[in-house]
Design a protein around this motif. Sequence first.
Motif, mmCIF file in Angstrom:
data_model
loop_
_atom_site.group_PDB
_atom_site.id
_atom_site.type_symbol
_atom_site.label_atom_id
_atom_site.label_comp_id
_atom_site.label_asym_id
_atom_site.label_seq_id
_atom_site.Cartn_x
_atom_site.Cartn_y
_atom_site.Cartn_z
ATOM 1 N N LYS A 5 0.753 -1.246 0.104
ATOM 2 C CA LYS A 5 -0.052 -0.042 0.183
ATOM 3 C C LYS A 5 0.869 1.241 -0.184
ATOM 4 N N GLN A 6 2.212 1.142 0.113
ATOM 5 C CA GLN A 6 3.061 2.480 0.165
ATOM 6 C C GLN A 6 3.150 2.969 -1.237
ATOM 7 N N GLY A 7 2.728 4.036 -1.304
ATOM 8 C CA GLY A 7 3.223 5.126 -2.636
ATOM 9 C C GLY A 7 2.504 3.986 -3.653
ATOM 10 N N LEU A 8 2.998 4.069 -4.985
ATOM 11 C CA LEU A 8 2.638 3.484 -6.150
ATOM 12 C C LEU A 8 3.016 2.020 -6.488
ATOM 13 N N CYS A 9 3.778 1.536 -5.415
ATOM 14 C CA CYS A 9 4.461 0.117 -5.773
ATOM 15 C C CYS A 9 3.564 -1.009 -6.050
ATOM 16 N N THR A 70 2.579 2.507 -15.396
ATOM 17 C CA THR A 70 3.912 2.553 -14.819
ATOM 18 C C THR A 70 4.909 3.398 -15.388
ATOM 19 N N ILE A 71 5.054 3.470 -16.733
ATOM 20 C CA ILE A 71 6.046 4.057 -17.297
ATOM 21 C C ILE A 71 5.600 5.822 -17.108
ATOM 22 N N TYR A 72 4.351 5.887 -17.043
ATOM 23 C CA TYR A 72 3.764 7.212 -16.890
ATOM 24 C C TYR A 72 4.297 7.943 -15.404
ATOM 25 N N ALA A 73 4.098 7.012 -14.682
ATOM 26 C CA ALA A 73 4.348 7.506 -13.227
ATOM 27 C C ALA A 73 5.935 7.623 -13.004
ATOM 28 N N ARG A 74 6.658 6.746 -13.593
ATOM 29 C CA ARG A 74 8.051 6.801 -13.479
ATOM 30 C C ARG A 74 8.436 8.015 -13.977
ATOM 31 N N TYR A 75 7.873 8.261 -15.201
ATOM 32 C CA TYR A 75 8.319 9.642 -15.858
ATOM 33 C C TYR A 75 7.946 10.840 -14.852
ATOM 34 N N LYS A 76 6.722 10.892 -14.293
ATOM 35 C CA LYS A 76 6.430 11.963 -13.242
ATOM 36 C C LYS A 76 7.492 12.233 -12.229
ATOM 37 N N TYR A 77 7.597 10.739 -11.691
ATOM 38 C CA TYR A 77 8.665 10.715 -10.425
ATOM 39 C C TYR A 77 10.308 11.353 -10.784
ATOM 40 N N VAL A 78 10.346 10.841 -12.152
ATOM 41 C CA VAL A 78 11.916 11.475 -12.593
ATOM 42 C C VAL A 78 11.746 13.068 -12.432
ATOM 43 N N VAL A 87 19.336 16.993 -11.192
ATOM 44 C CA VAL A 87 20.401 15.649 -11.655
ATOM 45 C C VAL A 87 20.099 15.041 -12.915
ATOM 46 N N VAL A 88 19.054 15.299 -13.343
ATOM 47 C CA VAL A 88 18.607 14.539 -14.867
ATOM 48 C C VAL A 88 18.122 15.709 -15.887
ATOM 49 N N ASN A 89 18.744 15.454 -16.891
ATOM 50 C CA ASN A 89 18.100 16.309 -18.026
ATOM 51 C C ASN A 89 16.720 15.798 -18.385
ATOM 52 N N PRO A 90 15.799 17.353 -18.364
ATOM 53 C CA PRO A 90 14.588 16.574 -18.665
ATOM 54 C C PRO A 90 14.145 16.091 -20.100
ATOM 55 N N TYR A 91 15.086 16.421 -21.105
ATOM 56 C CA TYR A 91 14.917 15.860 -22.314
ATOM 57 C C TYR A 91 15.320 14.504 -22.196
ATOM 58 N N LEU A 92 16.166 14.048 -21.604
ATOM 59 C CA LEU A 92 16.582 12.416 -21.467
ATOM 60 C C LEU A 92 15.263 12.006 -20.889
ATOM 61 N N ASN A 93 14.684 12.386 -19.639
ATOM 62 C CA ASN A 93 13.644 11.966 -19.271
ATOM 63 C C ASN A 93 12.303 11.691 -20.194
ATOM 64 N N LYS A 94 12.093 12.821 -21.014
ATOM 65 C CA LYS A 94 11.004 12.706 -22.036
ATOM 66 C C LYS A 94 11.252 11.860 -23.304
ATOM 67 N N LEU A 225 8.078 5.595 -2.822
ATOM 68 C CA LEU A 225 8.322 6.634 -2.357
ATOM 69 C C LEU A 225 7.561 7.859 -2.855
ATOM 70 N N PHE A 226 6.713 7.863 -3.545
ATOM 71 C CA PHE A 226 5.770 8.757 -4.360
ATOM 72 C C PHE A 226 4.398 8.354 -4.482
ATOM 73 N N THR A 227 3.507 9.375 -4.615
ATOM 74 C CA THR A 227 2.013 9.097 -5.380
ATOM 75 C C THR A 227 1.770 10.147 -6.097
ATOM 76 N N LEU A 228 0.740 9.829 -6.882
ATOM 77 C CA LEU A 228 0.302 10.923 -8.118
ATOM 78 C C LEU A 228 -0.898 11.321 -7.589
ATOM 79 N N GLN A 229 -1.359 12.768 -7.909
ATOM 80 C CA GLN A 229 -2.786 13.277 -7.501
ATOM 81 C C GLN A 229 -3.356 13.960 -8.812
ATOM 82 N N VAL A 230 -4.550 13.681 -8.884
ATOM 83 C CA VAL A 230 -5.196 14.352 -9.994
ATOM 84 C C VAL A 230 -6.084 15.467 -9.506
#
Length: 236
Positions: A5-9, A70-78, A87-94, A225-230
Amino acid sequence: MSWFKQGLCFLPVFLVIWSSSTFIVTYIIALFRHDVDIIFPYISDTGANPPESCIFGLMTFISACAGTATIYARYKYVEKLSADTKVVNPYLNKTAFLFGMVSCLGMCIVATFQETAVTVVHDIGALLFFVPGILYIILQSVISHRAYPFGSSMGVCRVRSGVAFLAFLAFFPTVICAFFVTQTTLHRDTGDKDYPYHLASAVCEWIVAFSFICFFLTYIDDFKLFTLQVRTQYKE
């Protein structure tokens, strides 16, 4: 089970379990019905004939949807991590996100067009799944190393790099050996001249597929470690 139940695991957990079940369940059904040989058929061979083709199509489509989430959640986390730490280039993440979405689209095509029904479209979908998928996990490995010590531990970063490297190496014999396979039947004879190429290609295909599953397995700790909210807003 409180960790679930922790975060979005629950997202990568569901993706890993469901995707593994997709490959295994359809293989067992196809084997039980004698539709494929017991020794390493292509993954798509296990979902070529009904009723396993119906199950394969449905379960693969659900896997694609879970992969997209899952990929979208990882993208928003990064994205959030990058905004806070730089520490991470936004274009690399996109770019990684784009490759991930194309890979999920390839899964949908594979699920919709069976191997024996529309072979060309099915093969195009498989390439769209594997090539961008491998590029996605490679870029995510790079992102993990650049984000360290934020996010994943160095051990997890190394595991991701190892899995990505394994998938990258296995992809080439999958495609190259497939070009030398002249027969398209689901049942193969070990005495066929192209059988060694078929076996090598099929084994490497399974390695690539389960490399993806192992890679998403490493997301579980991060997703705690994180959650997403609408947020809903009315426009005046």
